[in-house]
Design a protein around this motif. Structure first.
Motif, PDB file in Angstrom:
ATOM      1  N   LEU A   5       0.845  -1.179   0.000  1.00  0.00           N
ATOM      2  CA  LEU A   5       0.000   0.000   0.000  1.00  0.00           C
ATOM      3  C   LEU A   5       0.886   1.237   0.000  1.00  0.00           C
ATOM      4  O   LEU A   5       1.674   1.439   0.917  1.00  0.00           O
ATOM      5  CB  LEU A   5      -0.904   0.022   1.236  1.00  0.00           C
ATOM      6  CG  LEU A   5      -1.966  -1.068   1.268  1.00  0.00           C
ATOM      7  CD1 LEU A   5      -2.557  -1.153   2.650  1.00  0.00           C
ATOM      8  CD2 LEU A   5      -3.043  -0.781   0.257  1.00  0.00           C
ATOM      9  N   THR A   7       0.366   5.030   0.244  1.00  0.00           N
ATOM     10  CA  THR A   7      -0.734   5.947   0.511  1.00  0.00           C
ATOM     11  C   THR A   7      -0.308   7.401   0.542  1.00  0.00           C
ATOM     12  O   THR A   7      -1.141   8.278   0.580  1.00  0.00           O
ATOM     13  CB  THR A   7      -1.388   5.589   1.853  1.00  0.00           C
ATOM     14  OG1 THR A   7      -0.383   5.656   2.878  1.00  0.00           O
ATOM     15  CG2 THR A   7      -1.958   4.192   1.810  1.00  0.00           C
ATOM     16  N   PHE A 265     -12.928   0.836 -10.214  1.00  0.00           N
ATOM     17  CA  PHE A 265     -12.655   1.143  -8.816  1.00  0.00           C
ATOM     18  C   PHE A 265     -11.555   0.202  -8.341  1.00  0.00           C
ATOM     19  O   PHE A 265     -11.510  -0.969  -8.747  1.00  0.00           O
ATOM     20  CB  PHE A 265     -13.912   0.971  -7.965  1.00  0.00           C
ATOM     21  CG  PHE A 265     -15.057   1.846  -8.408  1.00  0.00           C
ATOM     22  CD1 PHE A 265     -15.115   3.182  -8.041  1.00  0.00           C
ATOM     23  CD2 PHE A 265     -16.072   1.331  -9.206  1.00  0.00           C
ATOM     24  CE1 PHE A 265     -16.163   3.995  -8.459  1.00  0.00           C
ATOM     25  CE2 PHE A 265     -17.125   2.126  -9.623  1.00  0.00           C
ATOM     26  CZ  PHE A 265     -17.171   3.465  -9.250  1.00  0.00           C
ATOM     27  N   GLU A 267      -9.339  -0.944  -4.771  1.00  0.00           N
ATOM     28  CA  GLU A 267      -9.139  -0.885  -3.329  1.00  0.00           C
ATOM     29  C   GLU A 267      -8.305  -2.095  -2.915  1.00  0.00           C
ATOM     30  O   GLU A 267      -8.688  -3.240  -3.161  1.00  0.00           O
ATOM     31  CB  GLU A 267     -10.492  -0.889  -2.606  1.00  0.00           C
ATOM     32  CG  GLU A 267     -10.415  -0.187  -1.267  1.00  0.00           C
ATOM     33  CD  GLU A 267     -11.786   0.009  -0.639  1.00  0.00           C
ATOM     34  OE1 GLU A 267     -11.857  -0.022   0.606  1.00  0.00           O
ATOM     35  OE2 GLU A 267     -12.776   0.183  -1.379  1.00  0.00           O
ATOM     36  N   TRP A 268      -7.152  -1.822  -2.331  1.00  0.00           N
ATOM     37  CA  TRP A 268      -6.175  -2.841  -1.972  1.00  0.00           C
ATOM     38  C   TRP A 268      -5.868  -3.666  -3.235  1.00  0.00           C
ATOM     39  O   TRP A 268      -5.376  -3.122  -4.208  1.00  0.00           O
ATOM     40  CB  TRP A 268      -6.677  -3.682  -0.805  1.00  0.00           C
ATOM     41  CG  TRP A 268      -5.625  -4.573  -0.198  1.00  0.00           C
ATOM     42  CD1 TRP A 268      -4.308  -4.283   0.010  1.00  0.00           C
ATOM     43  CD2 TRP A 268      -5.808  -5.909   0.280  1.00  0.00           C
ATOM     44  NE1 TRP A 268      -3.656  -5.337   0.597  1.00  0.00           N
ATOM     45  CE2 TRP A 268      -4.550  -6.354   0.767  1.00  0.00           C
ATOM     46  CE3 TRP A 268      -6.888  -6.770   0.343  1.00  0.00           C
ATOM     47  CZ2 TRP A 268      -4.364  -7.625   1.308  1.00  0.00           C
ATOM     48  CZ3 TRP A 268      -6.711  -8.022   0.890  1.00  0.00           C
ATOM     49  CH2 TRP A 268      -5.460  -8.448   1.370  1.00  0.00           C
ATOM     50  N   LYS A 275     -18.540  -0.814  -7.276  1.00  0.00           N
ATOM     51  CA  LYS A 275     -18.070  -0.652  -5.902  1.00  0.00           C
ATOM     52  C   LYS A 275     -18.560  -1.770  -5.002  1.00  0.00           C
ATOM     53  O   LYS A 275     -17.836  -2.233  -4.117  1.00  0.00           O
ATOM     54  CB  LYS A 275     -18.537   0.698  -5.341  1.00  0.00           C
ATOM     55  CG  LYS A 275     -17.720   1.883  -5.781  1.00  0.00           C
ATOM     56  CD  LYS A 275     -18.169   3.143  -5.050  1.00  0.00           C
ATOM     57  CE  LYS A 275     -17.269   4.317  -5.388  1.00  0.00           C
ATOM     58  NZ  LYS A 275     -17.691   5.547  -4.659  1.00  0.00           N
ATOM     59  N   ILE A 278     -16.402  -4.848  -4.874  1.00  0.00           N
ATOM     60  CA  ILE A 278     -15.211  -4.731  -4.022  1.00  0.00           C
ATOM     61  C   ILE A 278     -15.588  -4.920  -2.558  1.00  0.00           C
ATOM     62  O   ILE A 278     -14.871  -5.586  -1.802  1.00  0.00           O
ATOM     63  CB  ILE A 278     -14.521  -3.368  -4.252  1.00  0.00           C
ATOM     64  CG1 ILE A 278     -13.922  -3.344  -5.661  1.00  0.00           C
ATOM     65  CG2 ILE A 278     -13.454  -3.108  -3.197  1.00  0.00           C
ATOM     66  CD1 ILE A 278     -13.240  -2.051  -6.041  1.00  0.00           C
ATOM     67  N   THR A 279     -16.711  -4.377  -2.150  1.00  0.00           N
ATOM     68  CA  THR A 279     -17.186  -4.590  -0.779  1.00  0.00           C
ATOM     69  C   THR A 279     -17.388  -6.079  -0.510  1.00  0.00           C
ATOM     70  O   THR A 279     -17.002  -6.602   0.546  1.00  0.00           O
ATOM     71  CB  THR A 279     -18.497  -3.828  -0.542  1.00  0.00           C
ATOM     72  OG1 THR A 279     -18.260  -2.429  -0.727  1.00  0.00           O
ATOM     73  CG2 THR A 279     -19.016  -4.067   0.870  1.00  0.00           C
ATOM     74  N   LYS A 282     -13.973  -7.792  -0.100  1.00  0.00           N
ATOM     75  CA  LYS A 282     -13.382  -7.531   1.222  1.00  0.00           C
ATOM     76  C   LYS A 282     -14.029  -8.418   2.287  1.00  0.00           C
ATOM     77  O   LYS A 282     -13.337  -9.007   3.133  1.00  0.00           O
ATOM     78  CB  LYS A 282     -13.534  -6.054   1.587  1.00  0.00           C
ATOM     79  CG  LYS A 282     -12.708  -5.123   0.722  1.00  0.00           C
ATOM     80  CD  LYS A 282     -12.633  -3.714   1.280  1.00  0.00           C
ATOM     81  CE  LYS A 282     -13.968  -3.026   1.342  1.00  0.00           C
ATOM     82  NZ  LYS A 282     -13.843  -1.623   1.804  1.00  0.00           N
ATOM     83  N   ILE A 306      -6.921   0.277   5.819  1.00  0.00           N
ATOM     84  CA  ILE A 306      -7.292   1.250   4.814  1.00  0.00           C
ATOM     85  C   ILE A 306      -8.366   0.698   3.885  1.00  0.00           C
ATOM     86  O   ILE A 306      -9.117   1.442   3.249  1.00  0.00           O
ATOM     87  CB  ILE A 306      -6.049   1.683   3.997  1.00  0.00           C
ATOM     88  CG1 ILE A 306      -6.380   2.903   3.159  1.00  0.00           C
ATOM     89  CG2 ILE A 306      -5.552   0.572   3.089  1.00  0.00           C
ATOM     90  CD1 ILE A 306      -5.192   3.525   2.486  1.00  0.00           C
ATOM     91  N   ALA A 307      -8.508  -0.616   3.798  1.00  0.00           N
ATOM     92  CA  ALA A 307      -9.495  -1.222   2.901  1.00  0.00           C
ATOM     93  C   ALA A 307     -10.752  -1.669   3.631  1.00  0.00           C
ATOM     94  O   ALA A 307     -11.590  -2.315   3.047  1.00  0.00           O
ATOM     95  CB  ALA A 307      -8.867  -2.414   2.185  1.00  0.00           C
TER      96      ALA A 307
END
Length: 309
Positions: A5, A7, A265, A267-268, A275, A278-279, A282, A306-307
């Motif tokens: 990561l 950031t 999108f 994320e990680w 979106k 991705i949720t 996770k 962060i994710a």
């Protein structure tokens, strides 16, 4: 490597350039992982993608003492295909579809994450037992929407499988796509370009005409369209412009490009056009619903804070 990561908002600064052929010149965000540097060019706040390419890291060159080396625990991906390419060294790839494959200089590892895959990147004991060096690139291709949920898979291509060309006396290796009258054997999901060229000082190379394209300077320095392109810079060129790059000194460069696949999108380690997907990914990783890496089932990288948002 792929799970790092970065950031800090040092974001790849855009340099002022005087020519329409150049959209942007990016410089990397650099992370020091205890003597091992990773330079990230994509994604940034100024440029998220070049064609289908959504992630671009240069790892090293790094010199390791005996007992040290790359040791990336199992971690997940969705929605992409990863490309690993080494200039020096070796990495041992394992994944949840049962692949066990060392990658060596000039080879390409293409890992298709699709609906979800888990993998680890380590080194064989006979590599870590001696002093050694590692230098290479890791890239991610965003899969087109119709392929985002495809079954995961893994493909290994040996160095001698790729077209090696001489273009205006410049040595070029074509890893993905079609250019300069040649075609790579690597599987494509959309129009994609990935090539390496080695130029001697004073030599020039005309870049292929693709929808989007960029040049990364691994070693050396270039000039293009009246601008200086230094080592570790990525230059994004405008569509429809004839572009010639000329080496200021002996130079190794990489060309990436292709047709855009639309907004994504990220994320990680998760990439998707949605979106909510991705949720879900996770949640699935936290709940242990991803398949485990075969032969590397014990360790894993937890979902970073962060994710979790």
């Amino acid at each position: 490597m792929s799970n790092i990561l970065l950031t800090a908002e040092q974001d790849c600064d855009a340099l002022e350039v005087p020519c329409q052929a150049i959209e942007l010149i990016l410089s990397p965000r650099v992370a020091d992982l205890g003597g091992f540097f990773v330079r990230r060019l994509l994604p940034t706040s100024k440029r998220k993608m070049v064609g289908p390419w959504i992630f671009f890291d240069e790892m090293g060159p790094a010199d390791f003492s005996p007992g040290d080396g790359i040791n990336v625990r199992p971690h997940p991906h969705i929605g992409i295909a990863t490309v690993t390419y080494l200039f020096e060294g070796e990495i041992l790839h394992r994944d949840s579809v049962g692949s066990l494959q060392p990658i060596r200089p000039g080879d390409v590892n293409l890992m298709v994450a699709g609906r979800g895959i888990t993998h680890s990147e380590r080194e064989r004991p006979d590599i870590t037992s001696v002093a050694h060096r590692l230098h290479g690139l890791q890239l991610w291709l965003a899969l087109p929407e119709q392929h985002e949920e495809t079954d995961p898979g893994f493909h290994h291509y040996k160095a001698d499988e790729f077209p090696v060309l001489t273009v205006d006396d410049v040595s070029v290796r074509l890893m993905i796509g079609s250019a300069w009258g040649a075609t790579s054997p690597v599987q494509q999901f959309s129009e994609t370009l990935y090539a390496e060229a080695i130029l001697k000082a004073g030599q020039s190379l005309v870049l292929p005409d693709t929808a989007e394209r960029a040049v990364y300077v691994v070693e050396g320095a270039l000039k293009a369209a009246g601008s200086y392109l230094p080592t570790h810079s990525m230059t994004v060129f405008s569509r429809g412009e004839l572009v010639t790059v000329t080496a200021d000194e002996d130079t190794r460069l990489v060309v990436i490009g292709g047709e855009p696949v639309g907004r994504r999108f990220i994320e990680w380690n998760f990439v998707s056009s949605r979106k909510e997907r991705i949720t879900q990914a996770k949640d699935d990783w936290q709940a242990g619903r991803f398949d485990k890496v075969i032969g590397d089932e014990v360790e894993f990288i937890p979902l970073p804070d962060i994710a979790r948002g």
